[in-house]
Design an enzyme around this catalytic site. Structure first.
Site, PDB file in Angstrom:
ATOM      1  CG  ASP A  82      -2.075   0.879   1.277  1.00  0.00           C
ATOM      2  OD1 ASP A  82      -1.849   2.021   0.662  1.00  0.00           O
ATOM      3  OD2 ASP A  82      -3.000   0.544   1.471  1.00  0.00           O
TER       4      ASP A  82
ATOM      5  NE  ARG B 233      -4.996   2.859   0.253  1.00  0.00           N
ATOM      6  CZ  ARG B 233      -5.901   2.194   0.768  1.00  0.00           C
ATOM      7  NH1 ARG B 233      -7.289   2.832   0.633  1.00  0.00           N
ATOM      8  NH2 ARG B 233      -5.975   1.095   1.541  1.00  0.00           N
TER       9      ARG B 233
END
Ligand SMILES: [Zn+2]
Length: 462
Positions: free
Chosen positions: A356, A358
């Site tokens: 990830d 983000r």
């Protein structure tokens, strides 16, 4: 710095007049842009702007405007430029002779219809580090600079809109929502205020959020963009950066003033872009159903005298982008044993190098900008979002999971993998989310004959 350093540079600054004469004014028929012989390098500290930025200062005068426009090289006090990733399209517009490189926007009548005034978070240089809290107040806060001809530009724009989503029409039909002719209209449309926000990073603050040194952050951003912004390395006198990436959009349901009033119930969903689901209804994940549920909850809260907020972040595919995302989908569905919750995160890491990207650490800035100090209902199951919000000083009273009936069949893999990995598990599922569930959750095959021989015959086909 070094006279010698400057001497070895084959270029020097093109004046505005030169640029105009060479590029635009001379040939009104345009066609391809004809640059002058000089390339404007931005790497020399001697061009330090006379207008400095004091991040977190408590008045616009003391803080100073962010100047990132390429029309005033001598006044630039930031690295990068406006419009995020779209600055690259602007370069094509100029190159193709479609746009005056020295064009300045006419900001008349562009001011926000809704007031988002300063709140204490604006004056704390650590609480907001990835956006300019004064970004929507350019004309009022930096009018003096504009009058003096400084090309200060908004990095935030606020407007009002009616939004229409079929899920809201359905909510009315099924009696879950009742139109009130003010916020929710009979045809299912909702009156909202929306704010578009471009990134403005205060590099020392961004580095601190991730617990790394500013030097390391600058070096990696320089290298990982293929050397796009040399000033990251050479201009330690500039510590504000407008990165060429997608920004975020805030949707407000109900009076914006309520956001700063802890006595009002506040419902929030922070949503990361998933174009395939959000726009096209792709069924491999829960993104659009959860977003629509968040909107419905925001409408309900506002109708009951509170306020709702959706923040939509351009962070496609966990900020890995759609190419990576689609490669992962294929790898998931072709792996031995089929698409399993058990290997959900592992497959992403295999293709992307990370699970990830983000980095929710920067996400709460928009909430702090709005003046939110307490969220009654957070429409999210992400532990990363929850932790980031709470760590930013905002209280969260309740977390709302996506209702079961909104999870598409093929998205069970995603939702179960996430709950097992640490996402919020609602009360009624406690004890159900375990290794057995994760092992038993298997998604659809790729619906292509070509793919079938690659899938192990583990008896999971259905
Ligand atoms: Zn999605």
């Amino acid at each position: 710095m070094g006279q010698a350093g400057e001497m070895t540079q084959p270029t020097f600054e093109m004046t505005a007049a030169e640029a105009k004469a060479s590029a635009w004014g001379r040939d009104q028929n345009r066609g391809e842009y004809k640059p002058s012989g000089h390339v404007v390098l931005t790497t020399h500290p001697r061009r330090g702007s006379p207008i400095t930025v004091t991040w977190g200062a408590d008045t616009p005068e003391k803080r100073g405007p962010i100047i990132a426009t390429i029309t005033s090289q001598k006044q630039r006090n930031s690295i990068g430029t406006h419009n995020g990733s779209y600055s690259v399209y602007r370069s094509i517009a100029v190159a193709a002779g479609k746009m005056d490189p020295l064009f300045k926007p006419d900001l008349h009548n562009t001011a926000p219809p809704v007031h988002i005034p300063p709140n204490p978070a604006w004056f704390d240089k650590k609480r907001i580090v990835s956006m300019d809290p004064w970004g929507h107040l350019t004309v009022s806060a930096f009018g003096k600079h504009l009058d003096e001809g400084v090309d200060v530009r908004p990095t935030i724009a606020i407007t009002n809109a009616h939004i229409q989503m079929p899920e809201l029409v359905e909510a009315i039909e099924k009696g879950r929502l009742v139109p009130d002719d003010k916020l929710l209209l009979k045809d299912g449309s909702v009156c909202v205020t929306k704010a578009a926000i471009e990134h403005v990073w205060h590099l020392p603050g961004v580095a601190e959020r991730f617990g790394i040194s500013e030097a390391t952050l600058r070096r990696c951003m320089f290298e990982q963009t293929g050397g796009m912004f040399p000033e990251l390395i050479t201009r330690s006198d500039l510590n504000v950066f407008l990165p060429p990436i997608g920004g975020q959009t805030v949707y407000i349901f109900g009076p914006a003033d309520y956001l700063r009033d802890p006595s009002k119930v506040c419902t929030v969903r922070v949503h990361d872009e998933c174009n395939g689901s959000d726009v096209f209804g792709s069924d491999i994940c829960t993104c659009r159903p959860y977003l629509a549920h968040g909107v419905e909850e925001c409408v309900r809260t506002a109708q009951n005298g509170g306020v709702g907020v959706i923040v939509y972040f351009r962070k496609e595919g966990r900020s890995l982008g759609e190419v990576t995302k689609f490669l992962v989908y294929n790898a998931r569905k072709r792996q031995e044993g089929g698409d399993r919750a058990e290997t959900y995160f592992h497959r992403t890491a295999c293709v992307a190098g990370v699970e990830d990207m983000r980095f929710q650490e920067l996400m709460p800035d928009a909430l702090n900008w709005l003046g939110i100090t307490k969220i009654d209902r957070l429409i999210s199951m992400s532990d990363m979002k929850y932790n980031a919000i709470v760590n930013s000083g905002i209280k969260v009273l309740e977390r709302i999971a996506i209702p079961d009936e909104l999870v598409p069949e093929d998205a069970q893999v995603e939702i179960n993998a996430k709950m097992f990995a640490g996402y919020y598990v609602p009360e009624d599922k406690k004890g159900l989310v375990n290794e057995d569930l994760v092992k038993a959750t298997i998604g659809r095959d790729l619906d292509v004959d070509e793919a079938k021989p690659h899938v192990c015959s583990g008896g999971h086909h259905h």
